[in-house]
Design an enzyme around this catalytic site. Structure first.
Site, PDB file in Angstrom:
ATOM      1  N   HIS A   1      -0.433   4.550  -0.101  1.00 22.81           N
ATOM      2  CA  HIS A   1      -1.156   5.769   0.294  1.00 22.81           C
ATOM      3  C   HIS A   1      -0.436   6.447   1.454  1.00 22.81           C
ATOM      4  CE1 HIS A   1      -4.289   3.552  -1.937  1.00 22.81           C
ATOM      5  NE2 HIS A   1      -4.639   4.764  -2.324  1.00 22.81           N
TER       6      HIS A   1
ATOM      7  N   ASP B   1       0.834  -1.205   0.000  1.00 20.16           N
ATOM      8  CA  ASP B   1       0.000   0.000   0.000  1.00 20.16           C
ATOM      9  C   ASP B   1       0.871   1.259   0.000  1.00 20.16           C
ATOM     10  OD1 ASP B   1      -1.967   1.887   0.506  1.00 20.16           O
ATOM     11  OD2 ASP B   1      -2.996   0.644   1.993  1.00 20.16           O
TER      12      ASP B   1
HETATM   13  C1  B12 Z   1      -4.652   9.781  -3.396  1.00 13.16           C
HETATM   14  C2  B12 Z   1      -5.141   8.359  -3.605  1.00 13.16           C
HETATM   15  C3  B12 Z   1      -4.310   7.500  -4.262  1.00 13.16           C
HETATM   16  C4  B12 Z   1      -2.911   7.868  -4.696  1.00 13.16           C
HETATM   17  C5  B12 Z   1      -1.988   7.768  -3.489  1.00 13.16           C
HETATM   18  C6  B12 Z   1      -0.815   8.719  -3.573  1.00 13.16           C
HETATM   19  C7  B12 Z   1       0.037   8.579  -2.339  1.00 13.16           C
HETATM   20  N1  B12 Z   1       1.264   8.151  -2.529  1.00 13.16           N
HETATM   21  O1  B12 Z   1      -0.379   8.846  -1.267  1.00 13.16           O
HETATM   22  C8  B12 Z   1      -2.628   6.791  -5.774  1.00 13.16           C
HETATM   23  C9  B12 Z   1      -3.036   7.329  -7.136  1.00 13.16           C
HETATM   24  C10 B12 Z   1      -1.171   6.269  -5.866  1.00 13.16           C
HETATM   25  C11 B12 Z   1      -3.603   5.715  -5.388  1.00 13.16           C
HETATM   26  C12 B12 Z   1      -3.492   4.431  -5.814  1.00 13.16           C
HETATM   27  C13 B12 Z   1      -4.427   3.468  -5.539  1.00 13.16           C
HETATM   28  N2  B12 Z   1      -5.585   3.625  -4.906  1.00 13.16           N
HETATM   29 CO1  B12 Z   1      -6.094   5.201  -4.029  1.00 13.16          CO
HETATM   30  N3  B12 Z   1      -6.794   6.707  -3.325  1.00 13.16           N
HETATM   31  C14 B12 Z   1      -6.412   7.949  -3.130  1.00 13.16           C
HETATM   32  C15 B12 Z   1      -7.528   8.819  -2.506  1.00 13.16           C
HETATM   33  C16 B12 Z   1      -8.167   9.618  -3.621  1.00 13.16           C
HETATM   34  C17 B12 Z   1      -7.070   9.753  -1.419  1.00 13.16           C
HETATM   35  C18 B12 Z   1      -6.220   9.110  -0.331  1.00 13.16           C
HETATM   36  C19 B12 Z   1      -5.753  10.169   0.606  1.00 13.16           C
HETATM   37  O2  B12 Z   1      -4.614  10.616   0.516  1.00 13.16           O
HETATM   38  N4  B12 Z   1      -6.626  10.627   1.493  1.00 13.16           N
HETATM   39  C20 B12 Z   1      -6.360  11.658   2.449  1.00 13.16           C
HETATM   40  C21 B12 Z   1      -5.847  11.050   3.751  1.00 13.16           C
HETATM   41  C22 B12 Z   1      -5.609  12.149   4.742  1.00 13.16           C
HETATM   42  O3  B12 Z   1      -6.814  10.146   4.241  1.00 13.16           O
HETATM   43  P1  B12 Z   1      -6.590   8.607   4.464  1.00 13.16           P
HETATM   44  O4  B12 Z   1      -5.489   8.131   3.598  1.00 13.16           O
HETATM   45  O5  B12 Z   1      -7.872   7.927   4.334  1.00 13.16           O
HETATM   46  O6  B12 Z   1      -6.116   8.503   5.958  1.00 13.16           O
HETATM   47  C23 B12 Z   1      -6.909   8.965   7.038  1.00 13.16           C
HETATM   48  C24 B12 Z   1      -7.913   7.955   7.538  1.00 13.16           C
HETATM   49  O7  B12 Z   1      -8.091   6.845   6.674  1.00 13.16           O
HETATM   50  C25 B12 Z   1      -7.436   7.565   8.877  1.00 13.16           C
HETATM   51  N5  B12 Z   1      -6.568   6.385   9.045  1.00 13.16           N
HETATM   52  C26 B12 Z   1      -5.653   5.852   8.219  1.00 13.16           C
HETATM   53  N6  B12 Z   1      -5.011   4.839   8.824  1.00 13.16           N
HETATM   54  C27 B12 Z   1      -5.502   4.708  10.036  1.00 13.16           C
HETATM   55  C28 B12 Z   1      -5.190   3.854  11.096  1.00 13.16           C
HETATM   56  C29 B12 Z   1      -5.875   3.961  12.296  1.00 13.16           C
HETATM   57  C30 B12 Z   1      -5.535   3.040  13.391  1.00 13.16           C
HETATM   58  C31 B12 Z   1      -6.890   4.949  12.427  1.00 13.16           C
HETATM   59  C32 B12 Z   1      -7.641   5.076  13.654  1.00 13.16           C
HETATM   60  C33 B12 Z   1      -7.202   5.803  11.394  1.00 13.16           C
HETATM   61  C34 B12 Z   1      -6.507   5.688  10.218  1.00 13.16           C
HETATM   62  O8  B12 Z   1      -6.688   8.651   9.312  1.00 13.16           O
HETATM   63  C35 B12 Z   1      -6.011   9.230   8.210  1.00 13.16           C
HETATM   64  C36 B12 Z   1      -5.762  10.667   8.501  1.00 13.16           C
HETATM   65  O9  B12 Z   1      -6.942  11.388   8.675  1.00 13.16           O
HETATM   66  C37 B12 Z   1      -8.475   7.734  -1.911  1.00 13.16           C
HETATM   67  C38 B12 Z   1      -9.947   8.122  -1.876  1.00 13.16           C
HETATM   68  C39 B12 Z   1     -10.239   8.972  -0.669  1.00 13.16           C
HETATM   69  N7  B12 Z   1     -10.851  10.064  -0.900  1.00 13.16           N
HETATM   70  O10 B12 Z   1      -9.866   8.597   0.448  1.00 13.16           O
HETATM   71  C40 B12 Z   1      -8.227   6.562  -2.848  1.00 13.16           C
HETATM   72  C41 B12 Z   1      -8.394   5.123  -2.364  1.00 13.16           C
HETATM   73  C42 B12 Z   1      -7.788   5.000  -0.983  1.00 13.16           C
HETATM   74  N8  B12 Z   1      -7.616   4.359  -3.310  1.00 13.16           N
HETATM   75  C43 B12 Z   1      -8.202   3.264  -3.596  1.00 13.16           C
HETATM   76  C44 B12 Z   1      -7.633   2.326  -4.502  1.00 13.16           C
HETATM   77  C45 B12 Z   1      -8.496   1.136  -4.832  1.00 13.16           C
HETATM   78  C46 B12 Z   1      -6.369   2.526  -5.063  1.00 13.16           C
HETATM   79  C47 B12 Z   1      -5.664   1.584  -6.027  1.00 13.16           C
HETATM   80  C48 B12 Z   1      -5.769   0.107  -5.700  1.00 13.16           C
HETATM   81  C49 B12 Z   1      -6.193   1.929  -7.396  1.00 13.16           C
HETATM   82  C50 B12 Z   1      -5.680   1.062  -8.491  1.00 13.16           C
HETATM   83  N9  B12 Z   1      -6.485   0.134  -8.901  1.00 13.16           N
HETATM   84  O11 B12 Z   1      -4.578   1.303  -8.947  1.00 13.16           O
HETATM   85  C51 B12 Z   1      -4.228   2.078  -5.973  1.00 13.16           C
HETATM   86  C52 B12 Z   1      -3.394   1.329  -4.929  1.00 13.16           C
HETATM   87  C53 B12 Z   1      -1.921   1.660  -5.002  1.00 13.16           C
HETATM   88  C54 B12 Z   1      -1.176   1.079  -3.848  1.00 13.16           C
HETATM   89  N10 B12 Z   1      -0.270   0.185  -4.104  1.00 13.16           N
HETATM   90  O12 B12 Z   1      -1.410   1.423  -2.728  1.00 13.16           O
HETATM   91  C55 B12 Z   1      -9.509   3.064  -2.905  1.00 13.16           C
HETATM   92  C56 B12 Z   1      -9.448   2.016  -1.802  1.00 13.16           C
HETATM   93  C57 B12 Z   1     -10.709   1.177  -1.804  1.00 13.16           C
HETATM   94  C58 B12 Z   1     -10.892   0.352  -0.579  1.00 13.16           C
HETATM   95  N11 B12 Z   1      -9.959   0.230   0.294  1.00 13.16           N
HETATM   96  O13 B12 Z   1     -11.961  -0.185  -0.445  1.00 13.16           O
HETATM   97  C59 B12 Z   1      -9.863   4.485  -2.462  1.00 13.16           C
HETATM   98  C60 B12 Z   1     -10.636   4.582  -1.147  1.00 13.16           C
HETATM   99  C61 B12 Z   1     -10.646   5.169  -3.599  1.00 13.16           C
HETATM  100  C62 B12 Z   1     -11.993   4.469  -3.810  1.00 13.16           C
HETATM  101  N12 B12 Z   1     -13.040   4.980  -3.223  1.00 13.16           N
HETATM  102  O14 B12 Z   1     -12.053   3.507  -4.533  1.00 13.16           O
HETATM  103  N13 B12 Z   1      -4.569   6.187  -4.631  1.00 13.16           N
END
Ligand code: B12
Lengths: 462, 134
Positions: free
Chosen positions: B14, B12
């Protein structure tokens, strides 16, 4: 003529290199068997009189600088907590200081391990474990074990700083000689070996030289300032980095195939060259040295078949090699008679094959590799260790290589190989040989005259 | 000061959430050891041992969290840190699932807490303080 003298008390030979500092050239070299058992100065005197004989133009020695790997070199034990982390950091500190690491321990020392350590011929122990603020229970446990056993070697404490007060209390007032220095891994995966290396050198100068019977030499030549392998590493670093306006060679490797070990040194960051590759693991030392105790021309020859099968061994013979080699017998002979010198074509060819294996296998262990991880999302690449694909120079040193007609051919074994595609080996480096056997001497010289040392290396490595 | 190891597990990449978690935990006075993205279970565990961590907080965003987290607790036990607090969050499974079910499965795997998508890290901070007796 005035000469500056560089002395290397080696395991077999005491080697002298006389340098003309003004005109920056090597006046001459000489050698004689090292005599630690009787009086180390006997060998030195013999070598010196040979030098005078061959070079009557020398009428004055303006200064002397010496290193030593006699009486088995500097042997260390490395202790840490997690194998991939502080144990590895401790090992790298030792190797970087020119030591051979024979004993390696992780986690809590057992009584059995401490007994083994105590009975070994270790010179210095490096005790690490825990990042700063991290685990201190383990290193304290280990310090207690070492104290209980009254381990007779100097102990360098280079672990979690939070444990230092307690460790000091444990060792204070006992017979244990200890030194507390900076943590070799202050933060996770951050390598910080400079202070540890520094103290290793200091203990080497103050104590080990004496214990090994080399101290007497100091009456005549002044302080022996470092272990020979460290001198080689310093030379390699200088040659890579350059000095002031004199350009260096950039990323390079020095490889020394010996009778008992094969040493590989690389200078360079070795970061991934491709953006899709991610770096894993402990930080790599910029100047990295690895020592392979099971790869050598003689002492360890018998161990080679554990590493390369009989079938694969044959692949290291030249294609036009017409000899009929008996691999087992030839290896046995060499490990039994470590002074064996090849005479026939057959024997020479066989030695060449051994040297190639040493170069090849030691490279596999030294160089970084990529790992392809098949994930649900396709293939990903992780790199552990140094990427040396763009490395520009490979330099061979040590008796085996410098006297071998085919040294360059042997060293080509370090290059990229189709059957080792995941190893980040040099692609097309220039291969140079330390023909005049001066690298250690230049490392010594670099301490006072870096400019001259660098210029001469550039001139004498061919 | 309590030490927490954080990172993103498996293949992963992200990275953004990870940086935020790092920041927030530090703000709350934790010593944060961040091993970053693409971390294996072994990376988490080795880091926790050397740094004497009190908790491990695993992020999984790309939907393969369940697979990546299997046997995590067992490996901690094997490594002598069986009592460490284990949290997981992010988007830990693909698609729409009843989170209660997901949570149950992760708890059965030995995780102390598992968080549904969209959970603010602050929520977890409160739990962490409680669990560590702060
Ligand atoms: C940017 C992004 C990408 C970028 C990442 C760039 C990078 N290096 O960071 C790129 C384009 C590379 C990418 C790729 C992929 N992505 Co993407 N990506 C996103 C996106 C749009 C935003 C992620 C982000 O940065 N969010 C902002 C941060 C602040 O939020 P966060 O990551 O969720 O983290 C917060 C919370 O989750 C939480 N949290 C996280 N960890 C933990 C742990 C604990 C204990 C707790 C309490 C809370 C917590 O706290 C964090 C801070 O607030 C999301 C959609 C979305 N809007 O979330 C999809 C998403 C995460 N991606 C998704 C997918 C499927 C992929 C790919 C598999 C797509 C593909 N087929 O190629 C690939 C996987 C690549 C890989 N090997 O990981 C899906 C995941 C689906 C799922 N899990 O059910 C999402 C949700 C989009 C969707 N709705 O389909 N992605």
């Amino acid at each position: 003529m005035e000469a500056f003298l560089l002395v290397d008390f080696g395991s077999t030979y005491t080697k002298l290199t006389a340098v003309n500092l003004e005109e920056e050239y090597i006046i001459g070299t000489s050698k004689a068997p090292t005599t630690v058992k009787t009086n180390v100065l006997d060998g030195y005197d013999k070598a010196l009189s040979r030098l005078y004989q061959d070079h009557p133009e020398i009428d004055h020695i303006s200064g002397i600088s010496a290193c030593s790997s006699a009486a088995g070199g500097l042997k260390m034990a490395a202790i840490g907590l997690v194998e991939e982390l502080t144990v590895e950091a401790a090992k790298r500190a030792c190797l970087g200081a020119g030591a051979i690491v024979k004993q390696v321990y992780s986690h809590h020392l057992t009584k059995r391990e401490v007994k083994e350590l105590k009975e070994s011929d270790t010179d210095i122990v490096l005790l690490a474990g825990g990042t700063n603020g991290g685990n201190k229970e383990c290193i304290i446990h280990n310090a207690k074990r070492l104290k209980e056993a009254e381990v007779p070697f100097p102990i360098i404490v280079a672990g979690n700083k939070d444990a230092n007060d307690e460790i000091e209390e444990i060792f204070e007032g006992t017979s244990i000689e200890y030194y507390i220095v900076d943590n070799v891994m202050p933060q996770l995966k951050k390598l910080n070996v400079d202070e540890a290396k520094h103290i290793i050198r200091k203990i080497f100068i103050d104590k080990i030289i004496e214990a090994k019977g080399i101290k007497r030499a100091e009456e005549r030549i002044g302080e022996i300032i470092m272990p020979t392998p460290e001198a080689v590493l310093l030379a390699a670093e200088l040659l890579s980095n350059g000095y002031e306006d004199i350009e260096g060679f950039g990323e390079l490797m020095v490889i020394d195939i010996g009778g008992a070990t094969t040493d590989v040194h690389t200078i360079g960051e070795g970061y991934p060259k491709r953006t899709e590759v991610l770096l894993k693991g402990l930080q790599e030392p910029f100047a990295k040295r690895t020592v392979e105790g099971d790869l050598g021309m003689r002492f360890s020859a018998n161990a080679l078949l554990n590493l390369v099968s009989n079938y694969n061994f044959k692949k290291y013979f030249e294609v036009d090699d017409q000899c009929n080699h008996d691999i087992d017998k030839s290896l046995n002979r060499r490990s039994q008679d470590v002074d064996f010198i090849p005479h026939t074509k057959d024997e020479e060819e066989f030695d060449k094959a051994i040297a190639k294996i040493c170069a090849d296998v030691s490279m596999s262990r030294h160089v970084g590799h990529v790992e392809v991880v098949h994930t649900p999302l396709g293939d990903m690449y992780y790199q552990t260790g140094k990427d040396l694909t763009d490395l520009r120079y490979v330099i061979g040193t040590g008796g085996v290589l410098i006297y071998n007609q085919d040294a360059k051919k042997i060293l080509q074994q370090v290059n990229k190989k189709s059957d080792k595609a995941l190893e980040l080996r040099p692609t097309n480096p220039s291969i140079l040989i330390d023909k005049s056997y001066i690298l250690a001497a230049m490392g010594l010289l670099s301490q006072k005259y870096p400019r001259t040392a660098l210029k001469m290396m550039k001139q004498y490595l061919l | 000061m309590k030490t927490v190891v954080i990172g993103v597990i498996g293949a992963d990449v992200h990275a953004v959430g990870n940086k935020i978690i790092d920041y927030v935990l530090k703000e709350h006075g934790f010593n944060v050891v961040n091993i970053g993205v693409l971390s294996s279970q072994e990376d988490f565990i080795n880091a926790a041992i050397e740094t004497d961590a009190d908790a491990i907080m695993v992020s999984s965003l790309y939907g393969h969290g369940e697979m990546d987290c299997r046997y995590f607790r067992e490996k901690c036990e094997e490594s002598g840190i069986g009592n460490i607090k284990l949290y997981v969050g992010g988007n830990i499974v693909v698609g729409k699932h009843e989170f209660k079910e997901v949570e149950k499965r992760f708890k059965k795997m030995g995780f102390d807490r598992a968080y549904p998508p969209g959970t603010k890290i602050d929520a977890a901070v409160n739990d962490l303080k409680e669990d560590l007796g702060l």
